[in-house]
Design a protein around this motif. Sequence first.
Motif, PDB file in Angstrom:
ATOM      1  N   ASP A   2      31.489  47.327  45.494  1.00  9.55           N
ATOM      2  CA  ASP A   2      32.047  48.465  44.909  1.00  9.55           C
ATOM      3  C   ASP A   2      31.040  49.817  45.141  1.00  9.55           C
ATOM      4  O   ASP A   2      32.132  50.800  45.035  1.00  9.55           O
ATOM      5  CB  ASP A   2      31.311  47.663  43.629  1.00  9.55           C
ATOM      6  N   GLN A   3      30.404  49.982  45.999  1.00  9.31           N
ATOM      7  CA  GLN A   3      30.155  51.060  46.345  1.00  9.31           C
ATOM      8  C   GLN A   3      30.355  51.418  47.187  1.00  9.31           C
ATOM      9  O   GLN A   3      31.350  52.466  47.270  1.00  9.31           O
ATOM     10  CB  GLN A   3      28.352  51.519  47.183  1.00  9.31           C
ATOM     11  N   ILE A   4      31.423  50.443  48.111  1.00  9.65           N
ATOM     12  CA  ILE A   4      32.156  51.300  49.519  1.00  9.65           C
ATOM     13  C   ILE A   4      33.351  51.538  49.421  1.00  9.65           C
ATOM     14  O   ILE A   4      34.234  52.212  49.690  1.00  9.65           O
ATOM     15  CB  ILE A   4      32.673  49.314  50.463  1.00  9.65           C
ATOM     16  N   ASN A   5      34.716  50.391  48.255  1.00 11.00           N
ATOM     17  CA  ASN A   5      35.163  51.321  48.042  1.00 11.00           C
ATOM     18  C   ASN A   5      35.582  52.738  46.917  1.00 11.00           C
ATOM     19  O   ASN A   5      36.282  53.095  45.810  1.00 11.00           O
ATOM     20  CB  ASN A   5      36.092  50.698  47.196  1.00 11.00           C
ATOM     21  N   GLY A   6      34.620  52.977  46.385  1.00 13.95           N
ATOM     22  CA  GLY A   6      33.887  53.726  45.281  1.00 13.95           C
ATOM     23  C   GLY A   6      34.538  53.153  43.879  1.00 13.95           C
ATOM     24  O   GLY A   6      34.257  54.413  43.405  1.00 13.95           O
ATOM     25  N   SER A   7      34.432  52.194  43.286  1.00 15.57           N
ATOM     26  CA  SER A   7      35.104  51.732  42.759  1.00 15.57           C
ATOM     27  C   SER A   7      33.900  52.277  41.501  1.00 15.57           C
ATOM     28  O   SER A   7      32.472  52.227  41.728  1.00 15.57           O
ATOM     29  CB  SER A   7      35.420  50.481  41.865  1.00 15.57           C
ATOM     30  N   VAL A   8      33.783  52.279  40.016  1.00 20.32           N
ATOM     31  CA  VAL A   8      32.980  52.149  39.252  1.00 20.32           C
ATOM     32  C   VAL A   8      32.162  51.275  38.551  1.00 20.32           C
ATOM     33  O   VAL A   8      31.891  50.628  37.924  1.00 20.32           O
ATOM     34  CB  VAL A   8      32.664  53.700  38.649  1.00 20.32           C
ATOM     35  N   VAL A   9      33.515  50.244  38.527  1.00 20.47           N
ATOM     36  CA  VAL A   9      33.965  48.720  38.165  1.00 20.47           C
ATOM     37  C   VAL A   9      33.036  48.197  39.143  1.00 20.47           C
ATOM     38  O   VAL A   9      32.912  47.426  39.679  1.00 20.47           O
ATOM     39  CB  VAL A   9      35.506  47.931  37.563  1.00 20.47           C
ATOM     40  N   THR A  10      32.155  47.289  37.855  1.00 19.34           N
ATOM     41  CA  THR A  10      31.578  46.162  38.303  1.00 19.34           C
ATOM     42  C   THR A  10      31.311  44.764  38.006  1.00 19.34           C
ATOM     43  O   THR A  10      30.845  43.814  38.523  1.00 19.34           O
ATOM     44  CB  THR A  10      29.554  47.153  38.573  1.00 19.34           C
ATOM     45  N   GLU A  11      32.136  44.625  37.041  1.00 23.92           N
ATOM     46  CA  GLU A  11      32.522  43.317  36.222  1.00 23.92           C
ATOM     47  C   GLU A  11      33.783  43.774  35.942  1.00 23.92           C
ATOM     48  O   GLU A  11      34.513  44.588  35.270  1.00 23.92           O
ATOM     49  CB  GLU A  11      32.053  42.839  35.673  1.00 23.92           C
ATOM     50  N   PHE A  12      34.917  42.232  35.802  1.00 24.58           N
ATOM     51  CA  PHE A  12      35.990  42.595  34.929  1.00 24.58           C
ATOM     52  C   PHE A  12      35.795  41.609  33.958  1.00 24.58           C
ATOM     53  O   PHE A  12      34.649  39.800  33.814  1.00 24.58           O
ATOM     54  CB  PHE A  12      36.966  41.299  35.982  1.00 24.58           C
ATOM     55  N   VAL A  13      36.600  40.987  32.177  1.00 22.57           N
ATOM     56  CA  VAL A  13      36.921  40.896  31.539  1.00 22.57           C
ATOM     57  C   VAL A  13      38.014  39.656  31.177  1.00 22.57           C
ATOM     58  O   VAL A  13      38.914  39.816  31.909  1.00 22.57           O
ATOM     59  CB  VAL A  13      36.918  41.167  30.509  1.00 22.57           C
TER      60      VAL A  13
END
Length: 312
Positions: A2-13
Motif C-alpha cells: 500500500d506504500q508503493i502505490n500511495g494508498s491510504v487504504v490498508t483493508e477492505f470490508v
Amino acid sequence: MDQINGSVVTEFVLLGLAQSLGMQFFLFVFFSLFYVGIILGNLFIVFTVIFDSHLHFPMYILLANLSLIDLGLSSTTVPRMISDLFSDCKIISFHNCMIQMFFIHVMGGVEMVLLITMAYDRYTAICKPLHYLNIMNPKVCMLLVVVAWIIGVIHAVSQFLFVINLPFCGPNNMGSFYCDFPRVMKLACMDTYRLEFVVTANSGFISVGTFFFLILSYISVLVTVRKRSSNDLSKAFFTLSAHITVVVLFFVPCMFLYVWPFPTKSLDNFFSIVDFVVTPILNPAIYTLRNRDMKAAMRRLIRQVVSSREMA
C-alpha cells in the motif's frame, strides 16, 4: 504494497452473505460439506490417476490437473467464506485482497486453457484415432499443461499490474464476499473506465469467445462422427456430454460476472457461489460417474487401500 502505490487504504470490508443466524448456520453447513466434498473428490481423482497405471493417458492426466485447479480455485475463497459467516467484522487486508485476486485469476486462466486442451484431446481421439497416440503423447500432454500454467500466470499478472498501482484513498466497501479486479478498481480514487474495459476484455470477452469456440468444436466433432457412422454418434455424444457440461458450468458464471451489463449483488453472489463451490464438486462427479475406466480404477484403489489396512 500500500506504500508503493500511495494508498491510504490498508483493508477492505467484505459483504456478508447472510444476516439471520438461521441462514448463517445453513450456509455454514452447506459450504463446509461442499468444501469437504471438493477436497476429497478432487484429491481422490488425482491419487487414482497417479497410482493406477491404466490411467496414464493424456485424458486422465489432464483430468487430474483439472481436479487440482478446481481444488485450488475453491480454496481461494471458500475457507474465508466459511470463517466470515459468523464474524461481525468481515475485513480483509490490502495485501491478502491482492493475493486472493491474483490466485483466483491464475487458477481461472489455467482451467480455461485446460478445458481447451481437453477438447482438443477428445477431438483427436474421436476424429483421428489412428494418430491419437502420436499427436497426444505424454511429452505433448505435459507441455500443454505447462503452457496452461504459463498462460494462467500471464492472464493474472496482466491485470494485477494495473490494479496494484491504483490509488485507494477512501471507500473500502467491496460489495462482495471476495476480492476481484472489477470490484477493487471501482474503489480507486481515479477514473478507471479504461482499466475496467481491459479487465472485461481479458476475463469477459475471452470467456465468451472460448465458450463458443469449445461448444462449436464439440458440435463439429459430433457432426464428423455422424458423417462417418451414425451408430457411433450416441457413444461420442455420451463421451462429450460430460465435457460440455463442465464447460457450461465453468464459463456461464464467468460470462455473467464479467460481461453482463446489468449486474446485481444477488446475481453476482449466486454465480460466484456456483463458480467457487458448486462447479468444483460437480466436475469430479461428472467425470467419474460417466467414465467406466475411472470408476474401475477407483474401485481398484479402494480395494488396495482396504487390503493394505487388513494386512497391517
